[in-house]
Write a protein that holds these residues in place. Structure first.
Motif, PDB file in Angstrom:
ATOM      1  N   TYR A   5      56.839 -57.936  14.071  1.00 13.08           N
ATOM      2  CA  TYR A   5      55.746 -58.402  14.928  1.00 13.08           C
ATOM      3  C   TYR A   5      56.264 -58.725  16.331  1.00 13.08           C
ATOM      4  O   TYR A   5      55.710 -58.260  17.338  1.00 13.08           O
ATOM      5  CB  TYR A   5      55.116 -59.631  14.264  1.00 13.08           C
ATOM      6  N   LYS A   6      57.333 -59.496  16.412  1.00  7.09           N
ATOM      7  CA  LYS A   6      57.892 -59.884  17.719  1.00  7.09           C
ATOM      8  C   LYS A   6      58.396 -58.676  18.498  1.00  7.09           C
ATOM      9  O   LYS A   6      58.169 -58.566  19.702  1.00  7.09           O
ATOM     10  CB  LYS A   6      59.024 -60.910  17.531  1.00  7.09           C
ATOM     11  N   LYS A   7      59.060 -57.757  17.814  1.00  3.31           N
ATOM     12  CA  LYS A   7      59.588 -56.559  18.482  1.00  3.31           C
ATOM     13  C   LYS A   7      58.450 -55.679  19.011  1.00  3.31           C
ATOM     14  O   LYS A   7      58.561 -55.115  20.106  1.00  3.31           O
ATOM     15  CB  LYS A   7      60.463 -55.749  17.526  1.00  3.31           C
TER      16      LYS A   7
ATOM     17  N   ASN B  81      57.388 -54.606  23.102  1.00  4.92           N
ATOM     18  CA  ASN B  81      57.359 -53.217  23.551  1.00  4.92           C
ATOM     19  C   ASN B  81      56.288 -53.046  24.634  1.00  4.92           C
ATOM     20  O   ASN B  81      55.098 -53.021  24.358  1.00  4.92           O
ATOM     21  CB  ASN B  81      57.090 -52.295  22.357  1.00  4.92           C
ATOM     22  N   LYS B  82      56.734 -52.942  25.888  1.00 11.50           N
ATOM     23  CA  LYS B  82      55.812 -52.885  27.040  1.00 11.50           C
ATOM     24  C   LYS B  82      54.949 -51.628  27.022  1.00 11.50           C
ATOM     25  O   LYS B  82      53.816 -51.632  27.489  1.00 11.50           O
ATOM     26  CB  LYS B  82      56.598 -52.954  28.362  1.00 11.50           C
ATOM     27  N   GLU B  83      55.485 -50.543  26.490  1.00  4.02           N
ATOM     28  CA  GLU B  83      54.738 -49.283  26.452  1.00  4.02           C
ATOM     29  C   GLU B  83      53.485 -49.400  25.580  1.00  4.02           C
ATOM     30  O   GLU B  83      52.441 -48.846  25.894  1.00  4.02           O
ATOM     31  CB  GLU B  83      55.648 -48.170  25.935  1.00  4.02           C
TER      32      GLU B  83
ATOM     33  N   ASP C 167      66.177 -50.647   7.207  1.00 10.92           N
ATOM     34  CA  ASP C 167      66.818 -50.618   8.521  1.00 10.92           C
ATOM     35  C   ASP C 167      65.728 -50.896   9.552  1.00 10.92           C
ATOM     36  O   ASP C 167      64.818 -50.083   9.739  1.00 10.92           O
ATOM     37  CB  ASP C 167      67.457 -49.245   8.757  1.00 10.92           C
ATOM     38  N   ILE C 168      65.808 -52.045  10.208  1.00 11.05           N
ATOM     39  CA  ILE C 168      64.753 -52.478  11.131  1.00 11.05           C
ATOM     40  C   ILE C 168      64.506 -51.461  12.248  1.00 11.05           C
ATOM     41  O   ILE C 168      63.376 -51.242  12.652  1.00 11.05           O
ATOM     42  CB  ILE C 168      65.059 -53.883  11.713  1.00 11.05           C
TER      43      ILE C 168
ATOM     44  N   ILE D 107      56.859 -47.124  13.017  1.00 12.30           N
ATOM     45  CA  ILE D 107      55.635 -47.864  13.335  1.00 12.30           C
ATOM     46  C   ILE D 107      55.193 -47.588  14.771  1.00 12.30           C
ATOM     47  O   ILE D 107      54.007 -47.327  15.030  1.00 12.30           O
ATOM     48  CB  ILE D 107      55.842 -49.379  13.115  1.00 12.30           C
ATOM     49  N   ILE D 108      56.122 -47.628  15.705  1.00 16.14           N
ATOM     50  CA  ILE D 108      55.793 -47.395  17.124  1.00 16.14           C
ATOM     51  C   ILE D 108      55.197 -46.010  17.312  1.00 16.14           C
ATOM     52  O   ILE D 108      54.190 -45.852  18.025  1.00 16.14           O
ATOM     53  CB  ILE D 108      57.043 -47.608  18.011  1.00 16.14           C
TER      54      ILE D 108
END
Length: 196
Positions: free
Chosen positions: A19-21, A25-27, A179-180, A187-188
């Motif tokens: 969630y935080k990562k 993510n600005k994109e 692996d995060i 997900i991105i």
């Protein structure tokens, strides 16, 4: 069309980190929705960041004002804890995409409230033994570890996140968080496809 992405999964699957990562993510430019809870604040948490920490009187007041989007409660060894999302002006789907943390049940309520075309589940999974080790390490860092509650949550997850329940809510895509970096990449890419 703007969307609400809801991260779902059993405890200690890495949902908070993901969630935080994703918010960083600005994109993606995902907006955060701060949920409410009546449970005690943890050492690492900040009011208004992870949750709005309120008492049951405030929950009752918000219910009376018909401002509750979704609500769930848990009978813990420390009493009943409530988690809920409030229609408090944070969500404007005409302008922004949002990211939330939730459960299967809250996902279902939010999907019903906003419409299935606007709500996308991001289901995180991890092998149960690894989850248990992660949860234990996290709890050991607390000023007053609540091991019994950790065990209760761990066992409750087995029932709450059964394959039948996952299917009932129409979730078919899962992201394994061994692996995060790989998990985040997948997900991105899927979020980008959904909003661009």
């Amino acid at each position: 069309m703007s969307k609400i992405f809801i991260i779902i999964g059993k405890s200690a699957t890495g949902k908070d980190t993901i969630y935080k990562k994703l918010l960083e993510n600005k994109e993606l430019d995902l907006r955060k929705v701060v949920m409410y809870t009546t449970r005690p604040i943890r050492i690492s948490e900040v009011e208004g960041v992870e949750y709005h920490f309120v008492d049951e009187a405030k929950l009752k007041e918000l219910k009376e004002e018909n401002k509750i989007i979704e609500h769930r409660s848990y009978d813990t060894i420390h009493g009943k804890w409530h988690y809920f999302t409030v229609n408090d002006g944070q969500i404007d789907l005409d302008k922004f995409n949002y990211l939330m943390l939730g459960t299967l049940y809250s996902y279902g309520q939010i999907k019903e409230y906003f419409g299935a075309d606007k709500v996308v589940p991001i289901y995180i999974e991890l092998e149960d033994g690894i989850r248990l080790m992660r949860a234990l390490r996290r709890e050991q860092k607390q000023k007053e570890p609540k091991y019994a509650e950790l065990c209760r949550r761990y066992l409750a997850d087995t029932e709450d996140f059964s394959e039948d329940n996952i299917k009932k809510y129409g979730i078919t895509k899962k992201y394994e968080n061994l692996d995060i970096n790989i998990c985040l990449y997948q997900i991105i890419q899927d979020i980008k496809k959904s909003i661009l």
